[in-house]
Write a protein that holds these residues in place. Structure first.
Motif, mmCIF file in Angstrom:
data_model
loop_
_atom_site.group_PDB
_atom_site.id
_atom_site.type_symbol
_atom_site.label_atom_id
_atom_site.label_comp_id
_atom_site.label_asym_id
_atom_site.label_seq_id
_atom_site.Cartn_x
_atom_site.Cartn_y
_atom_site.Cartn_z
ATOM 1 N N GLY A 28 7.080 28.782 -51.753
ATOM 2 C CA GLY A 28 6.091 28.420 -50.749
ATOM 3 C C GLY A 28 6.721 27.543 -49.682
ATOM 4 N N PRO A 29 5.984 27.261 -48.605
ATOM 5 C CA PRO A 29 6.534 26.420 -47.527
ATOM 6 C C PRO A 29 6.804 24.994 -47.995
ATOM 7 C CG PRO A 29 4.210 26.891 -47.159
ATOM 8 C CD PRO A 29 4.632 27.745 -48.303
ATOM 9 N N MET A 30 7.885 24.431 -47.468
ATOM 10 C CA MET A 30 8.294 23.055 -47.803
ATOM 11 C C MET A 30 7.973 22.162 -46.612
ATOM 12 S SD MET A 30 11.923 24.078 -49.604
ATOM 13 C CE MET A 30 12.183 25.414 -48.421
ATOM 14 N N LEU A 31 6.906 21.378 -46.740
ATOM 15 C CA LEU A 31 6.501 20.471 -45.666
ATOM 16 C C LEU A 31 7.029 19.059 -45.877
ATOM 17 C CD1 LEU A 31 2.799 21.676 -45.275
ATOM 18 C CD2 LEU A 31 4.838 22.464 -44.074
ATOM 19 N N ALA A 32 7.670 18.828 -47.004
ATOM 20 C CA ALA A 32 8.287 17.536 -47.297
ATOM 21 C C ALA A 32 9.801 17.712 -47.335
ATOM 22 C CB ALA A 32 7.767 16.993 -48.637
ATOM 23 N N ALA A 33 10.522 16.611 -47.157
ATOM 24 C CA ALA A 33 11.979 16.668 -47.140
ATOM 25 C C ALA A 33 12.531 16.662 -48.565
ATOM 26 C CB ALA A 33 12.530 15.487 -46.353
ATOM 27 N N PRO A 34 13.689 17.267 -48.787
ATOM 28 C CA PRO A 34 14.324 17.198 -50.104
ATOM 29 C C PRO A 34 14.985 15.843 -50.321
ATOM 30 C CG PRO A 34 15.690 18.455 -48.578
ATOM 31 C CD PRO A 34 14.435 18.118 -47.838
ATOM 32 N N VAL A 35 15.120 15.458 -51.592
ATOM 33 C CA VAL A 35 15.880 14.254 -51.975
ATOM 34 C C VAL A 35 16.885 14.673 -53.042
ATOM 35 C CG1 VAL A 35 14.070 12.617 -51.359
ATOM 36 C CG2 VAL A 35 14.109 13.584 -53.663
ATOM 37 N N VAL A 36 17.919 13.867 -53.230
ATOM 38 C CA VAL A 36 19.034 14.239 -54.097
ATOM 39 C C VAL A 36 19.269 13.141 -55.119
ATOM 40 C CG1 VAL A 36 21.449 14.977 -54.169
ATOM 41 C CG2 VAL A 36 20.055 15.476 -52.152
ATOM 42 N N ASP A 37 19.417 13.525 -56.384
ATOM 43 C CA ASP A 37 19.681 12.583 -57.466
ATOM 44 C C ASP A 37 21.182 12.312 -57.561
ATOM 45 O OD1 ASP A 37 19.195 10.903 -59.594
ATOM 46 O OD2 ASP A 37 17.932 12.331 -60.668
ATOM 47 N N ASP A 38 21.553 11.397 -58.460
ATOM 48 C CA ASP A 38 22.961 11.008 -58.540
ATOM 49 C C ASP A 38 23.849 12.098 -59.137
ATOM 50 O OD1 ASP A 38 22.049 10.847 -61.114
ATOM 51 O OD2 ASP A 38 22.578 8.755 -61.439
ATOM 52 N N ASP A 39 23.252 13.128 -59.778
ATOM 53 C CA ASP A 39 24.037 14.258 -60.291
ATOM 54 C C ASP A 39 23.959 15.454 -59.350
ATOM 55 O OD1 ASP A 39 21.430 14.996 -60.662
ATOM 56 O OD2 ASP A 39 21.650 15.586 -62.761
ATOM 57 N N ASP A 40 23.528 15.218 -58.129
ATOM 58 C CA ASP A 40 23.371 16.238 -57.083
ATOM 59 C C ASP A 40 22.238 17.223 -57.362
ATOM 60 O OD1 ASP A 40 25.201 15.130 -55.427
ATOM 61 O OD2 ASP A 40 26.773 16.631 -55.750
ATOM 62 N N SER A 41 21.388 16.925 -58.351
ATOM 63 C CA SER A 41 20.163 17.699 -58.505
ATOM 64 C C SER A 41 19.243 17.379 -57.331
ATOM 65 C CB SER A 41 19.465 17.362 -59.815
ATOM 66 O OG SER A 41 20.262 17.761 -60.916
ATOM 67 N N ILE A 42 18.501 18.389 -56.893
ATOM 68 C CA ILE A 42 17.661 18.249 -55.702
ATOM 69 C C ILE A 42 16.202 18.393 -56.104
ATOM 70 C CG2 ILE A 42 17.100 19.231 -53.436
ATOM 71 C CD1 ILE A 42 20.026 20.334 -53.456
ATOM 72 N N TYR A 43 15.365 17.504 -55.586
ATOM 73 C CA TYR A 43 13.928 17.597 -55.784
ATOM 74 C C TYR A 43 13.285 17.948 -54.444
ATOM 75 C CZ TYR A 43 15.028 15.143 -60.109
ATOM 76 O OH TYR A 43 15.571 14.788 -61.323
#
Length: 503
Positions: free
Chosen positions: A360-375
């Motif tokens: 679906g559309p992403m209206l929020a920005a991604p963030v990145v964890d310390d293991d480079d996993s992305i939320y």
């Protein structure tokens, strides 16, 4: 004139044309004959009427009185009929009013029962917040209109909170369970973007009055507001290592304002498309999304900006425009949420590293964890169903979706990762969610208004979100700060300078 004589009563008739009528006995044209062409002598008659005339007059008087009595009786009957009709009408009106009043009371009773049932359901579904510490402003007047607070507050090293509320920058200090207003700075228009605190500790913000404003930590202007044009809806000001401020122009391209408030006489970078996005600066290069479905990599040194990526060769190119803020992994990958429902990762030379389709559309920005996993959050819309949302974890190694955390409303709130790895975000129904790194819910709390802003960590187990009601709400959480060695929030850090942390 010809004169005639009545043969019945001998009264002289003055007339010259038939039919003749005697004014004395009312005889008409019977045996009347011409007497003379000269007026006859006036004959004195007795004033006393005859017996017949008296009887006739009495009869006429009796008939007249009888007629008047009949008229009066008729008038009385009509009056009584009108009075009765009016009485009947008033009775009917009264009965109708009583019926309508009963209907109104019954309707109010049913509406009250429905309201109570709805309130009970809402309270069952939306229990009062158990984690709210304070809200600013705390109350709202009935006739007061506050624009939604969808930007992200900045927090300086001393824990002071700088929030753009309506047309004001407000400096707040949290004191235990309370909040203190340190100062307010008003502009001539609403401030859609987030504030940015440079290395010089000055706060920059772009108002819809068309000016860049810059104040120090006490609220004193650093220089006169600089005319830079209307702000874009997704872009916030950025500050580089030399305290220059960078503004995305509404006409496309970039503007540069030096630390003294001097604007270059011409745009630093000219571009046909608008850079309606919040980017970041790394080692003198500004990475930012655009409406032409490409990421620009702009070298900030020199007199004119230079785009280092060749879009014609596919460098930095996505399927559609890019509005959500960019992020960066520890491996140096630039992460972009494109409006083609794909998450992209580019190397610093613009080459595509990988992309993953999102549902679906992403209206929020991604963030990145310390293991480079992305939320990253997405909005889901299925035919015949209400819009819902999902928070996705993209594995840092496989770059595939590791898990989904679903909510019942759309998500437009950029997540923030706490120091303990818990992810916090809001949804459009008014809930703030806390989810651990394995996708398990830790808690959710209802704050009473849709949450579309990015979260900001305040330290000391406090997290802040902007509400569509126009207020800033602060909740208790278990995290004492931001995730280290990560890109844990909107614009990476508390100051929101736009400078990528060196990792």
């Amino acid at each position: 004139m010809t004169y005639y004589k009545c043969t019945k009563c001998s009264h002289i008739i003055e007339n010259d044309l038939p039919p003749f009528k005697c004014q004395q006995c009312a005889a008409r044209g019977k045996g009347v004959f011409i007497v003379s062409d000269d007026p006859p002598p006036r004959v004195e008659t007795s004033e006393a009427p005859s017996q017949t005339e008296k009887e006739q007059r009495l009869e006429e008087q009796r008939l007249e009185e009888q007629r008047q009595r009949a008229q009066q009786a008729q008038a009385d009957r009509e009056r009584k009929e009108r009075e009765q009709a009016e009485k009947d009408r008033l009775e009917q009106v009264k009965r109708e009013e009583e019926r309508l009043e009963k209907q109104r009371l019954e309707k109010e009773r049913l509406e009250e029962e429905k309201r109570r049932e709805t309130l009970n359901r809402e309270q069952a579904r939306h229990p009062p917040s158990r984690r709210t510490v304070w809200t600013y402003p705390e109350t709202q007047a009935a006739d007061e209109h506050r624009p939604p607070l969808r930007n992200c507050p900045a927090v300086d090293g001393e824990g002071r909170i700088f929030a753009c509320l309506g047309n004001k920058l407000v400096a707040l200090a949290a004191e235990g369970e309370n909040v203190q207003v340190l100062w307010e700075y008003a502009t001539g228009g609403a401030i859609p973007g987030s504030p940015c605190i440079g290395r010089d500790e000055a706060i920059r913000f772009h108002s819809s009055d068309g000016f860049l404003h810059m104040v120090d930590s006490s609220g004193t202007p650093c220089f006169e507001p600089v005319a830079v044009g209307e702000p874009l809806g997704w872009a916030s000001p950025l500050a580089d290592e030399n305290n220059n401020t960078w503004i995305c122009r509404s006409a496309g391209g970039l503007l540069k304002i030096d630390p003294q408030g001097k604007k270059t006489p011409r745009p630093f970078l000219r571009a046909r498309s608008r850079l309606d996005c919040t980017g970041f600066i790394h080692q003198g290069v500004l990475y930012i999304g655009s409406e032409n479905a490409c990421i620009f990599a702009v070298r900030l040194s020199g007199e004119r900006g230079e785009n280092l990526w060749n879009h014609a060769h596919g460098e930095g190119r996505t399927g559609r425009f890019i509005n959500a803020a960019l992020a960066r992994t520890s491996a140096g990958l630039i992460i972009a949420a494109s409006c083609d429902d794909h998450l992209y990762a580019f190397h610093e030379n613009g080459q595509l590293a990988w992309k993953e389709e999102i549902e679906g559309p992403m209206l929020a920005a991604p963030v990145v964890d310390d293991d480079d996993s992305i939320y990253v959050a997405a909005c889901l819309s299925k035919r015949g169903e209400e819009v819902s949302g999902v928070l996705l974890k993209i594995d840092g190694r496989s770059h595939k979706i590791a898990w989904r955390y679903s909510v019942q409303a759309a998500i437009e709130s950029t997540p923030v990762i706490g120091g303990d790895g818990v992810i916090y975000f809001g949804d459009n129904e008014g809930f703030v969610h806390a989810v651990d790194s394995s996708g398990r819910q830790q808690w959710q709390d209802y704050v009473g208004s849709p949450v579309r802003s990015a979260g900001a960590m305040l330290g000391g187990g406090r997290i802040a979100f902007g509400l569509d009601s126009g207020a800033l709400v602060v909740l208790r959480c278990e995290s004492n700060g931001l995730r280290a060695n990560a890109w844990p929030k909107y614009m990476a850090g508390q100051l929101q300078t736009g400078l990528a942390p060196l990792r």
